[in-house]
Design a protein around this motif. Sequence first.
Motif, short mmCIF file in Angstrom:
data_model
loop_
_atom_site.label_atom_id
_atom_site.label_comp_id
_atom_site.label_asym_id
_atom_site.label_seq_id
_atom_site.Cartn_x
_atom_site.Cartn_y
_atom_site.Cartn_z
N VAL A 299 0.88 -1.17 0.00
CA VAL A 299 0.00 0.00 0.00
C VAL A 299 0.92 1.21 0.00
O VAL A 299 1.67 1.43 0.95
CB VAL A 299 -0.94 0.02 1.22
N VAL A 300 0.86 1.97 -1.09
CA VAL A 300 1.84 3.03 -1.34
C VAL A 300 1.18 4.39 -1.22
O VAL A 300 0.29 4.73 -2.02
CB VAL A 300 2.45 2.86 -2.75
N PRO A 301 1.59 5.20 -0.25
CA PRO A 301 1.01 6.55 -0.12
C PRO A 301 1.49 7.43 -1.28
O PRO A 301 2.49 7.12 -1.95
CB PRO A 301 1.56 7.03 1.21
N PRO A 302 0.80 8.53 -1.55
CA PRO A 302 1.16 9.39 -2.69
C PRO A 302 2.62 9.83 -2.71
O PRO A 302 3.23 9.93 -3.78
CB PRO A 302 0.22 10.58 -2.55
N SER A 303 3.18 10.08 -1.55
CA SER A 303 4.56 10.58 -1.49
C SER A 303 5.57 9.56 -2.00
O SER A 303 6.68 9.92 -2.40
CB SER A 303 4.92 10.97 -0.05
N LEU A 304 5.19 8.27 -1.99
CA LEU A 304 6.07 7.22 -2.49
C LEU A 304 5.53 6.62 -3.79
O LEU A 304 6.05 5.60 -4.27
CB LEU A 304 6.24 6.11 -1.44
N GLY A 305 4.48 7.26 -4.34
CA GLY A 305 3.89 6.77 -5.58
C GLY A 305 4.05 7.81 -6.68
O GLY A 305 5.16 8.15 -7.08
N TYR A 306 2.91 8.36 -7.14
CA TYR A 306 2.95 9.34 -8.22
C TYR A 306 2.68 10.76 -7.76
O TYR A 306 2.50 11.66 -8.58
CB TYR A 306 1.96 8.93 -9.31
N GLY A 307 2.64 10.96 -6.43
CA GLY A 307 2.59 12.29 -5.87
C GLY A 307 1.35 13.08 -6.24
O GLY A 307 0.31 12.53 -6.60
N LYS A 308 1.46 14.40 -6.17
CA LYS A 308 0.32 15.28 -6.40
C LYS A 308 -0.07 15.38 -7.87
O LYS A 308 -1.19 15.78 -8.19
CB LYS A 308 0.62 16.68 -5.85
N ASP A 309 0.86 15.03 -8.76
CA ASP A 309 0.59 15.17 -10.20
C ASP A 309 -0.07 13.92 -10.79
O ASP A 309 -0.74 14.00 -11.82
CB ASP A 309 1.88 15.46 -10.96
N GLY A 310 0.13 12.78 -10.16
CA GLY A 310 -0.40 11.54 -10.71
C GLY A 310 0.34 11.10 -11.95
O GLY A 310 1.41 11.62 -12.29
N TYR A 311 -0.25 10.16 -12.65
CA TYR A 311 0.33 9.65 -13.88
C TYR A 311 -0.80 9.05 -14.70
O TYR A 311 -1.95 9.02 -14.26
CB TYR A 311 1.43 8.61 -13.58
N GLN A 312 -0.50 8.53 -15.88
CA GLN A 312 -1.54 8.01 -16.76
C GLN A 312 -2.44 7.02 -16.04
O GLN A 312 -1.99 5.97 -15.61
CB GLN A 312 -0.87 7.33 -17.96
N GLY A 313 -3.71 7.37 -15.91
CA GLY A 313 -4.68 6.52 -15.23
C GLY A 313 -4.66 6.60 -13.73
O GLY A 313 -5.47 5.98 -13.06
N VAL A 314 -3.72 7.39 -13.19
CA VAL A 314 -3.59 7.55 -11.73
C VAL A 314 -3.78 9.02 -11.39
O VAL A 314 -2.97 9.86 -11.81
CB VAL A 314 -2.23 7.06 -11.22
N PRO A 315 -4.82 9.39 -10.66
CA PRO A 315 -5.02 10.80 -10.30
C PRO A 315 -3.99 11.26 -9.28
O PRO A 315 -3.31 10.44 -8.64
CB PRO A 315 -6.43 10.81 -9.70
N GLY A 316 -3.87 12.55 -9.15
CA GLY A 316 -2.96 13.09 -8.15
C GLY A 316 -3.36 12.70 -6.74
O GLY A 316 -4.53 12.51 -6.43
#
Length: 330
Positions: A299-316
């Motif tokens: 389970v990955v929090p935003p700070s260790l994932g795609y952050g505030k910007d997100g990525y393709q298919g992943v919201p911020g």
Amino acid sequence: MRRRSLLLAAPVGLLSLAGCGDDSSGSDRGSPSAGTESPSSPPKATIVSGPLPEVTAGTGFGQKPTVAKGTGKPSGNLAVRTLIPGSGTAVGAGTFPQVNYLGQIWSTGKVFDNSYDRGRPSVFQIGVSQVIQGWDQGLVGKKEGSRVELAIPPELGYGEDGRPESGIQGTDTLVFVVDIVHVFTEKDAAKGRTVRQSDPALPRVGTKSDGRPPSITVPRADPPKKLVADYVIEGDGPKVKETDGVLVQYRGLLWDGGKEFDSSYAGGRPTALYLQRVGVKGWAQGLTGKKVGSRVLLVVPPSLGYGKDGYQGVPGNATLVYSVDILALL
């Protein structure tokens, strides 16, 4: 630091599949599988049965071989001979054979690389130009449990430049003995001790090991603020180091709504990646120390994932949920 294999065909291959983890010039920003290639179609080599030097000692499967120096002129074609036939899964383009191997120079008998002394087999993807073409073409169709000998002309090895730092000149024919220990395919999965999942505030991951995508049920609750990396199935292999490459099967879901946004299963084969190059930092932190053969809930929090910007298919600011099967070290 693990020694770079000489099998890798080009600087790009050395970077992505060397396993040294000493490249700091960026990371795979997208999914954990970013950079994985699809099977390509290099020019077809003519395969002949010889000549090939004799294996004079260590003739059993899994034994470190001793190979005689080549005599006479080697073939200008790719020479391939099955010394010990296997009966398992066949190597195909895009599959990941796990092998032990020894490589030496035809004219001198000098050994320039071998996995036997490293104490564990190596894993390479075949048929996608991630290894020298003599391997890409010479091993396809060979079965798990086989010992194969190859004599590879320069144009199917390291080309006219050779690898002088390893004593390989641009005119050298290379001789390999390869033991195919296992062939990883889409059917491989974690195998080990099932670990009880008792926290109702965390997702539950299915425990079937049939090669199909495991179920993941995300609770209707607020996600944890910190990284979670828990065993679902605990394997008995070596522990993953932060500098390692791993062969994995995985699914990725959004905590909010449980929508799948990434999966290696959709590609029909496992994925090879290096922890120091993965854009999702939660993977590197969460898989380090886990055992090969395991299924791990991340389970990955935003700070260790795609952050505030997100990525393709992943919201911020999205919390990510992964099930990861660690099949092998690269």
